[in-house]
Scaffold this motif. Structure first.
Motif, PDB file in Angstrom:
ATOM      1  N   SER A  10      -6.990   6.069   3.843  1.00 51.24           N
ATOM      2  CA  SER A  10      -5.905   5.095   3.733  1.00 51.24           C
ATOM      3  C   SER A  10      -6.174   4.099   2.614  1.00 51.24           C
ATOM      4  O   SER A  10      -5.257   3.712   1.866  1.00 51.24           O
ATOM      5  N   GLU A  11      -7.418   3.676   2.474  1.00 54.48           N
ATOM      6  CA  GLU A  11      -7.758   2.797   1.357  1.00 54.48           C
ATOM      7  C   GLU A  11      -7.564   3.513   0.033  1.00 54.48           C
ATOM      8  O   GLU A  11      -7.084   2.924  -0.945  1.00 54.48           O
ATOM      9  N   LYS A  24      -3.968   3.651  -0.677  1.00 55.36           N
ATOM     10  CA  LYS A  24      -3.485   2.364  -1.156  1.00 55.36           C
ATOM     11  C   LYS A  24      -3.831   2.177  -2.632  1.00 55.36           C
ATOM     12  O   LYS A  24      -3.013   1.712  -3.433  1.00 55.36           O
ATOM     13  N   THR A  60      -1.623   4.395  -4.589  1.00 52.24           N
ATOM     14  CA  THR A  60      -0.280   3.822  -4.665  1.00 52.24           C
ATOM     15  C   THR A  60      -0.219   2.723  -5.716  1.00 52.24           C
ATOM     16  O   THR A  60       0.719   2.663  -6.528  1.00 52.24           O
ATOM     17  N   GLU A 106       0.966  -7.810  -2.990  1.00 51.22           N
ATOM     18  CA  GLU A 106       1.597  -7.541  -1.695  1.00 51.22           C
ATOM     19  C   GLU A 106       2.495  -8.722  -1.345  1.00 51.22           C
ATOM     20  O   GLU A 106       2.163  -9.864  -1.653  1.00 51.22           O
ATOM     21  N   LEU A 109       4.297  -3.404  -1.100  1.00 51.31           N
ATOM     22  CA  LEU A 109       3.330  -3.318  -2.194  1.00 51.31           C
ATOM     23  C   LEU A 109       4.156  -3.212  -3.476  1.00 51.31           C
ATOM     24  O   LEU A 109       5.130  -2.448  -3.522  1.00 51.31           O
ATOM     25  N   MET A 160       5.920  -1.256   2.975  1.00 49.12           N
ATOM     26  CA  MET A 160       4.728  -0.953   3.761  1.00 49.12           C
ATOM     27  C   MET A 160       5.046  -0.011   4.912  1.00 49.12           C
ATOM     28  O   MET A 160       4.164   0.654   5.438  1.00 49.12           O
ATOM     29  N   ILE A 209       4.184   3.294   3.588  1.00 51.40           N
ATOM     30  CA  ILE A 209       2.732   3.481   3.542  1.00 51.40           C
ATOM     31  C   ILE A 209       2.170   3.596   4.944  1.00 51.40           C
ATOM     32  O   ILE A 209       1.318   4.444   5.225  1.00 51.40           O
ATOM     33  N   ASN A 247       0.273   6.620   6.517  1.00 50.25           N
ATOM     34  CA  ASN A 247      -1.044   6.478   7.145  1.00 50.25           C
ATOM     35  C   ASN A 247      -1.034   6.997   8.582  1.00 50.25           C
ATOM     36  O   ASN A 247      -2.004   7.620   9.038  1.00 50.25           O
TER      37      ASN A 247
END
Length: 916
Positions: free
Chosen positions: A398-399, A402, A405, A507, A516, A539, A542, A546
């Motif tokens: 997930s990081e 991010k 992204t 953000e 984001l 989000m 995202i 996730n």
């Protein structure tokens, strides 16, 4: 144990279900009485002065009563399993305090509208009724807002507008119907061909605003432009319009350029505009509140309800602040529910800890299958490992997503200056330029890269800002609710883009959601900054990605766990199969199967254990055989029944002095005139004769449940722990066995032998006597000695089987017919006479027949003898002896009767027959 475990698991399940049912009351601060409102987009007030808030970036509807207490808080999520986004976009109320909300359903990226719902929520928030559903197709290309607008309750009808690009239709549905319904068409409204509808409200009259910033009053099918007074470009335009019908038609709206609430009063020659309140005035009136921006205005009677991002202001018609709603309090019931939630959490934690302890401390100490124990140990470790792995992978991926992204957004934002013609953007200077040539050119450039109709846009949105005169304005946005040239308060990221021309990432959270984003500069051909290009992702998209990732990880981990569990189980079963072989072999040995040999070919320690087991089994077999032989030898000397009476299973348990008193039947049988026969035989022949006789008689005793206490030469003293009938039957079969034995002797030319049998019943004491090095089982009882004496007496009386009164009372009715009363006999060693009976069923047939024929006369003579009528007794016994010369008892009684008749009785005579 199983019942307790099931109760624990059932209680845990009940607690878990309770937590799911009370999940709306979950909070980290259950005792916190007050709460602030957050991310407001709209607020209305009903007739009871209750406030309805669309909060938490359109995710929550909250109702706060007039006293500031929270009545309910409802989530917009209609389907918890759906990946779509659900947003509250409008709310109104009726006179009963029911709320009517518009829920817009967006795709998984939080951009495109897939449907709209009108939901009725009861005054306490417990009942929800779906009144109307409208679905949107892919070709509609509705972004963030749908077609339905302006919910209004009129009587028992709910009115709303369904809008298109240049028109709107007024429709209604019933508020009392509990089922979904088709709306009724009431009216239609059209805008000029060069105007594009943004907002429509009111019923009679109706207010319509356009994307270009125009405001029209529709009354009696007449369209009147109220704002602006001319077609000159202006940055002022109305949004969030609300109309009040009173003595005059007052139209309230937000002027985003001035951050003010204004009131427009229609007049014949145009309209008059008045300031009601500005954001600055609200901030000065309540400096403790972070107002941030004006988002909505609504009316309730003469009250003006202004919704800012962080609070709700209620004004009077003069614009004076009356009430501010910046938060709410919880009722005692709500606090109790919040506390109850945590009490259940604590209870569940304690129950879970106790259950885990019970399983891993109490149950594992008890007898359980090894496979179950191993699974109880392995599965939690496996689950913990897989959970840690899932978290690690999810967090890492997930990081990384991010970061990816942001990198994607950064590249897109950096390319914005190439995608968007800055000179064209510079030509857009007011809302009047909406869908003009410059606007259309830029839109076409964006659509080449990000067509709105594409389903694979990956959740990206685009916003173009115009920078002029030191101010930032929205020019173009994928969100259909945004009006051109809404002023934007510059953020730190905006300032950096303006000052440095760099691409900035960040953000953002506002009333519309969490985002984001990436910002990039847009220059004209002269190199001047004329705008900012923003691209980003909700989000929601995202988070949805996730969550989908997490589901995939969980599925993979579950499959891995399942495979590992199956592999571990199969391996354990494989290893346990050898142990089960050993266990079966042990059970077979325990069941008396000594010829057991287990075969294990695992080539490991278990195979070695199998070999040692086979060695042990052979040793046990040899030992058991030896012990069995020894036990059999013991039982030759001490009967097994004797040990059972003492409550012992083997000789090793017997100790000196142990004894038991028990009611038993004593049977003594012995050969008559053995000494005469013994004198004619050698010692060897004597032992051979005695053993052959006892071999003939011993099995009869055992077959009838008796055991031999000791041998009496060619006879035996036997005991019967069961009913006396068994001893009597044994006596009968002893006589039959004797007949068989005498037949064998006759074939060998040997004379027959005769047995005497006596039976008595009573309490006897069995015990162990002797000393430590020499023990012997013995029977001690007066009845034993009496029975021995009676056996010797039986020959004198000429009786085959002599019974005492206790033995005779146990005779079965059929056998009692072959029994005659012998009266009372006085033995020399006994103080008291003994009542005896002659049981002649086993006598020789001719003797038995004679006794049957003389039984009545014999027993009558016995009664005469006891009564002292010796003459009558003598005559009766004479009769018996004449008929049966073998009746020795009658002869003894005859001589005694004759003597007493001739000489008289002694003073101590007790009516018994004395036998020396």
């Amino acid at each position: 144990m199983k019942t307790k475990l099931m109760l624990l698991l059932l209680t845990i399940a009940v607690c878990g279900i309770s937590l799911i049912m009370l999940r709306d009351w979950a909070t980290l601060s259950p005792l916190k009485r007050e709460e602030s409102v957050n991310m407001l987009s709209q607020a209305v007030i009903d007739e009871q002065q209750a406030v309805y808030l669309i909060a938490d970036s359109k995710k929550t509807l909250q109702k706060i009563d007039a006293d500031g207490r929270l009545v309910y808080s409802v989530s917009s999520k209609l389907d918890s399993s759906s990946t779509n986004t659900f947003l509250f976009n409008d709310v109104t109320t009726d006179s009963q305090g029911n709320a009517y909300v518009l829920i817009t359903v967006l795709d998984q990226y939080g951009l495109k509208v897939s449907g709209e719902h009108i939901l009725k929520i009861s005054r306490n928030g417990r009942q929800k009724t779906m009144l109307y559903t409208a679905l949107a197709s892919e070709d509609d290309n509705l972004m963030r807002v749908g077609r339905i607008q302006s919910l209004q309750v009129v009587g028992t009808e709910l009115h709303f507008f369904s809008r298109s690009r240049q028109s709107a239709s007024l429709q209604s549905i019933s508020t009392s119907n509990q089922l979904q319904q088709f709306p009724t068409h009431l009216a239609s409204f059209e805008l000029p061909s060069d105007r594009y509808l943004k907002e429509v409200t009111g019923i009679t009259p109706t207010i319509m605003t356009t994307k270009q910033g125009y405001l029209y009053l529709v009354q009696e099918d007449q369209l009147q432009q109220l704002f602006p007074n001319n077609d000159e470009p202006t940055l002022h335009f109305p949004i969030e319009v609300e109309i009040e019908i009173g003595g005059k038609q007052h139209i309230y709206y937000i002027d985003a350029h001035e951050a003010a609430i204004k009131r427009l009063i229609p007049q014949d020659n145009g309209a008059t505009i008045e300031n009601v309140v500005t954001l600055q005035q609200l901030s000065q009136a309540r400096e403790d509140i972070d107002w941030q921006s004006l988002n909505h205005v609504s009316l309730q009677g003469e009250q003006i309800v202004v919704t800012a991002l962080g609070a709700v202001a209620v004004l009077n018609p003069a614009g004076e602040l009356q009430t501010v709603v910046a938060g709410y309090t919880y009722s005692m019931n709500q606090l109790a529910m919040r506390v109850l939630f945590w009490l259940i959490v604590v209870g569940l934690a304690l129950l879970t800890a106790y259950t885990v302890r019970y399983i891993y401390v109490v149950m594992l100490q008890r007898k359980l299958y090894l496979l179950l124990k191993q699974l109880l140990l392995v599965i939690p470790l496996l689950a913990a490992s897989m959970t840690w792995l899932s978290y690690t992978v999810y967090h890492s991926v997930s990081e990384e997503n991010k970061k990816d992204t942001f990198n994607q957004l950064k590249i897109l934002a950096a390319n914005g200056k190439y995608l968007i013609d800055g000179d064209m953007l510079q030509q857009i200077n007011s809302p009047r330029d909406y869908r003009g040539s410059a606007y259309a050119t830029i839109k076409e450039q964006l659509n080449e890269v990000f067509p709105r109709s594409r389903s694979d846009h990956d959740g990206l949105y685009n916003t173009i800002y115009r920078y002029m005169n030191g101010q930032i304005y929205v020019v173009m946005d994928d969100d259909d609710s945004v009006t051109m040239f809404q002023p934007i308060e510059p953020t730190e990221s905006d300032k950096l883009v303006i000052e440095r021309g760099t691409v900035e990432l960040g953000e953002l959270s506002d009333e519309t959601g969490n985002w984001l984003f990436a910002l990039g500069p847009i220059y004209n051909s002269s190199g001047e900054l004329v705008g900012i290009y923003e691209t980003g992702k909700d989000m929601v998209a995202i988070t949805s990605s996730n969550i989908a990732l997490l589901h995939d990880i969980i599925k993979i981990v579950l499959w891995i766990s399942l495979v590992l569990g199956i592999v571990i189980t199969i391996m354990t079963i494989y290893f346990l199969s050898s142990i089960r072989k050993l266990r079966r072999s042990v059970n077979q040995i325990a069941g008396g199967e000594w010829d057991i040999e287990v075969e294990i070919r695992t080539r490991d320690e278990i195979e070695e254990l199998g070999e040692r087991f086979n060695m042990m089994a052979t040793a046990i077999k040899n030992y058991v055989l030896e012990v069995t032989r020894l036990s059999s030898a013991y039982f030759r000397f001490v009967p097994q029944q004797f040990l059972k009476v003492l409550g012992k299973s083997n000789m090793s348990d017997v100790e000196l002095g142990e004894q038991q008193t028990k009611h038993m039947t004593i049977l003594v049988c012995n050969m008559r005139r053995f000494h005469e026969l013994s004198a004619t035989m050698s010692t060897k022949d004597n032992f051979a004769f005695i053993n052959s006789l006892l071999k003939q008689l011993g099995p009869v005793i055992r077959e009838h449940g008796g055991f031999i206490s000791r041998y009496l030469g060619p006879g035996m003293l036997t005991m019967f722990p069961n009913h006396t009938n068994y001893a009597i039957r044994a006596a009968f079969h002893l006589r039959l066995s004797l007949n068989s034995y005498n037949a064998q002797r006759a074939q060998q030319g040997l004379p027959p032998i005769e047995l005497g049998i006596a039976i008595d019943a009573g309490d006897v004491m069995l015990g162990i006597i002797g000393e430590e090095q020499r023990l012997e089982g013995s029977v001690i009882s007066n009845q034993v000695q009496l029975t021995l004496d009676l056996e010797r007496l039986s020959e004198q009386l000429g009786v085959s089987v002599l019974l005492t009164a206790q033995a005779r009372n146990a005779l079965e009715l059929a056998r009692a017919e072959h029994c005659r009363h012998l009266g009372w006999i006085q033995l020399p060693a006994s103080k008291e006479p003994v009542q005896l009976y002659d049981w002649y069923e086993a006598d020789e047939p001719h003797i038995r027949q004679l006794k049957i024929e003389t039984k009545k006369v014999f027993e009558k003579a016995i009664d005469d003898y006891r009564s002292g009528r010796f003459y009558d007794a003598r005559e009766g016994f004479v009769y018996v002896v004449k008929r049966n010369r073998y009746d020795l008892a009658a002869k003894l009684y005859f001589f005694a009767s004759d003597q007493f008749y001739q000489e008289g009785t002694q003073p101590d005579w007790n009516t018994a027959l004395r036998i020396s």
